[in-house]
Design a protein around this motif. Structure first.
Motif, PDB file in Angstrom:
ATOM      1  N   VAL A   1       5.365   5.753  -6.178  1.00  0.00           N
ATOM      2  CA  VAL A   1       6.205   5.230  -5.099  1.00  0.00           C
ATOM      3  C   VAL A   1       7.095   4.138  -5.019  1.00  0.00           C
ATOM      4  O   VAL A   1       7.827   4.286  -3.813  1.00  0.00           O
ATOM      5  CB  VAL A   1       5.397   5.307  -3.572  1.00  0.00           C
ATOM      6  CG1 VAL A   1       4.922   6.887  -2.730  1.00  0.00           C
ATOM      7  CG2 VAL A   1       4.541   4.261  -3.159  1.00  0.00           C
ATOM      8  N   GLY A   2       6.455   3.499  -5.684  1.00  0.00           N
ATOM      9  CA  GLY A   2       7.199   2.515  -6.275  1.00  0.00           C
ATOM     10  C   GLY A   2       6.698   1.112  -5.971  1.00  0.00           C
ATOM     11  O   GLY A   2       7.494   0.336  -5.885  1.00  0.00           O
ATOM     12  N   LYS A   3       5.691   0.855  -5.140  1.00  0.00           N
ATOM     13  CA  LYS A   3       5.076  -0.813  -4.979  1.00  0.00           C
ATOM     14  C   LYS A   3       5.256  -1.733  -6.746  1.00  0.00           C
ATOM     15  O   LYS A   3       5.420  -2.354  -6.189  1.00  0.00           O
ATOM     16  CB  LYS A   3       3.467  -0.239  -5.701  1.00  0.00           C
ATOM     17  CG  LYS A   3       3.229   1.013  -3.920  1.00  0.00           C
ATOM     18  CD  LYS A   3       1.461   0.641  -3.675  1.00  0.00           C
ATOM     19  CE  LYS A   3       1.001   1.211  -4.644  1.00  0.00           C
ATOM     20  NZ  LYS A   3       1.583   2.892  -5.008  1.00  0.00           N
ATOM     21  N   SER A   4       5.076  -1.044  -7.744  1.00  0.00           N
ATOM     22  CA  SER A   4       4.966  -1.279  -9.185  1.00  0.00           C
ATOM     23  C   SER A   4       6.736  -2.026  -9.501  1.00  0.00           C
ATOM     24  O   SER A   4       7.143  -3.577 -10.028  1.00  0.00           O
ATOM     25  CB  SER A   4       4.291  -1.019 -10.463  1.00  0.00           C
ATOM     26  OG  SER A   4       2.900  -0.973  -9.641  1.00  0.00           O
ATOM     27  N   TYR A   5       7.539  -1.240  -8.905  1.00  0.00           N
ATOM     28  CA  TYR A   5       9.100  -1.723  -9.042  1.00  0.00           C
ATOM     29  C   TYR A   5       9.502  -2.778  -7.519  1.00  0.00           C
ATOM     30  O   TYR A   5      10.314  -3.566  -8.096  1.00  0.00           O
ATOM     31  CB  TYR A   5       9.795  -0.765  -8.954  1.00  0.00           C
ATOM     32  CG  TYR A   5      10.214   0.355 -10.210  1.00  0.00           C
ATOM     33  CD1 TYR A   5      10.517  -0.351 -11.319  1.00  0.00           C
ATOM     34  CD2 TYR A   5       8.745   0.545 -10.413  1.00  0.00           C
ATOM     35  CE1 TYR A   5      10.408   0.053 -12.215  1.00  0.00           C
ATOM     36  CE2 TYR A   5       8.726   1.659 -12.197  1.00  0.00           C
ATOM     37  CZ  TYR A   5       9.326   0.825 -13.046  1.00  0.00           C
ATOM     38  OH  TYR A   5       9.994   1.606 -13.645  1.00  0.00           O
ATOM     39  N   MET A   6       9.289  -2.395  -7.049  1.00  0.00           N
ATOM     40  CA  MET A   6       9.043  -3.195  -5.719  1.00  0.00           C
ATOM     41  C   MET A   6       8.898  -4.828  -5.994  1.00  0.00           C
ATOM     42  O   MET A   6       9.471  -5.733  -5.443  1.00  0.00           O
ATOM     43  CB  MET A   6       8.018  -3.299  -4.077  1.00  0.00           C
ATOM     44  CG  MET A   6       8.561  -3.816  -3.019  1.00  0.00           C
ATOM     45  SD  MET A   6      10.065  -3.608  -2.404  1.00  0.00           S
ATOM     46  CE  MET A   6      11.034  -4.596  -2.930  1.00  0.00           C
ATOM     47  N   LEU A   7       7.153  -4.912  -6.797  1.00  0.00           N
ATOM     48  CA  LEU A   7       6.928  -6.133  -6.878  1.00  0.00           C
ATOM     49  C   LEU A   7       7.749  -7.104  -8.477  1.00  0.00           C
ATOM     50  O   LEU A   7       7.440  -7.877  -8.172  1.00  0.00           O
ATOM     51  CB  LEU A   7       5.960  -6.177  -7.925  1.00  0.00           C
ATOM     52  CG  LEU A   7       4.348  -5.937  -6.625  1.00  0.00           C
ATOM     53  CD1 LEU A   7       2.909  -5.391  -7.209  1.00  0.00           C
ATOM     54  CD2 LEU A   7       4.143  -7.118  -6.026  1.00  0.00           C
TER      55      LEU A   7
ATOM     56  N   VAL B   1       0.790  -1.116   0.507  1.00  0.00           N
ATOM     57  CA  VAL B   1      -0.211  -0.042   0.426  1.00  0.00           C
ATOM     58  C   VAL B   1       0.995   1.327   0.169  1.00  0.00           C
ATOM     59  O   VAL B   1       1.645   1.508   0.828  1.00  0.00           O
ATOM     60  CB  VAL B   1      -0.482  -0.060   1.517  1.00  0.00           C
ATOM     61  CG1 VAL B   1      -2.225   1.296   1.101  1.00  0.00           C
ATOM     62  CG2 VAL B   1      -1.865  -1.414   1.371  1.00  0.00           C
ATOM     63  N   GLY B   2       0.404   2.178  -0.448  1.00  0.00           N
ATOM     64  CA  GLY B   2       1.421   3.473  -0.560  1.00  0.00           C
ATOM     65  C   GLY B   2       0.552   4.546  -1.270  1.00  0.00           C
ATOM     66  O   GLY B   2       0.130   3.653  -2.355  1.00  0.00           O
ATOM     67  N   GLN B   3       0.883   5.769  -2.155  1.00  0.00           N
ATOM     68  CA  GLN B   3       0.621   6.836  -2.770  1.00  0.00           C
ATOM     69  C   GLN B   3       1.025   6.124  -4.062  1.00  0.00           C
ATOM     70  O   GLN B   3       1.927   5.525  -4.204  1.00  0.00           O
ATOM     71  CB  GLN B   3       1.213   8.176  -1.927  1.00  0.00           C
ATOM     72  CG  GLN B   3       0.815   8.274  -0.608  1.00  0.00           C
ATOM     73  CD  GLN B   3       1.602   9.528  -0.152  1.00  0.00           C
ATOM     74  OE1 GLN B   3       2.742  10.100  -0.867  1.00  0.00           O
ATOM     75  NE2 GLN B   3       0.539  10.590   0.447  1.00  0.00           N
ATOM     76  N   HIS B   4       0.456   6.930  -5.338  1.00  0.00           N
ATOM     77  CA  HIS B   4       0.784   7.054  -6.635  1.00  0.00           C
ATOM     78  C   HIS B   4       2.033   7.244  -7.023  1.00  0.00           C
ATOM     79  O   HIS B   4       2.481   8.306  -5.887  1.00  0.00           O
ATOM     80  CB  HIS B   4      -0.599   7.678  -6.880  1.00  0.00           C
ATOM     81  CG  HIS B   4       0.104   7.689  -8.836  1.00  0.00           C
ATOM     82  ND1 HIS B   4      -0.120   6.837  -9.401  1.00  0.00           N
ATOM     83  CD2 HIS B   4       0.750   8.845  -9.429  1.00  0.00           C
ATOM     84  CE1 HIS B   4      -0.016   6.825 -11.150  1.00  0.00           C
ATOM     85  NE2 HIS B   4       0.391   7.965 -10.446  1.00  0.00           N
TER      86      HIS B   4
END
Length: 75
Positions: A31-37, A26-29
């Motif tokens: 911030v790197g969630k997709s890159y973390m995945l 979870v995080g703001q638009h």
């Protein structure tokens, strides 16, 4: 664009794998969630070659019809 490695977050996620739980990032638009995945996907493909990894980019028009788990099984 430079990809910033985040080993602390990756190691935390890896420590949670295999516990029969859902992991939610979870995080703001932007911030790197997709890159973390993607980093997790790369780690799994390198270290657990038998792992099944499915990546679906819901921002692509081709996947707009996926709204439920039932929709996934119909692909």
């Amino acid at each position: 664009m430079e990809i910033i490695e985040r080993p602390k977050y990756l190691n935390h996620i890896l420590s949670l794998l295999g516990r029969d739980m859902i992991i939610i990032l979870v995080g703001q638009h932007r911030v790197g969630k997709s890159y973390m995945l993607k980093q997790l996907q790369n780690w799994l493909q390198t270290h657990r070659s038998t792992a099944n990894v499915v990546y679906i980019n819901k921002e692509l028009h081709a996947f707009k019809s996926i709204l439920s788990t039932d929709d996934l099984t119909e692909l």
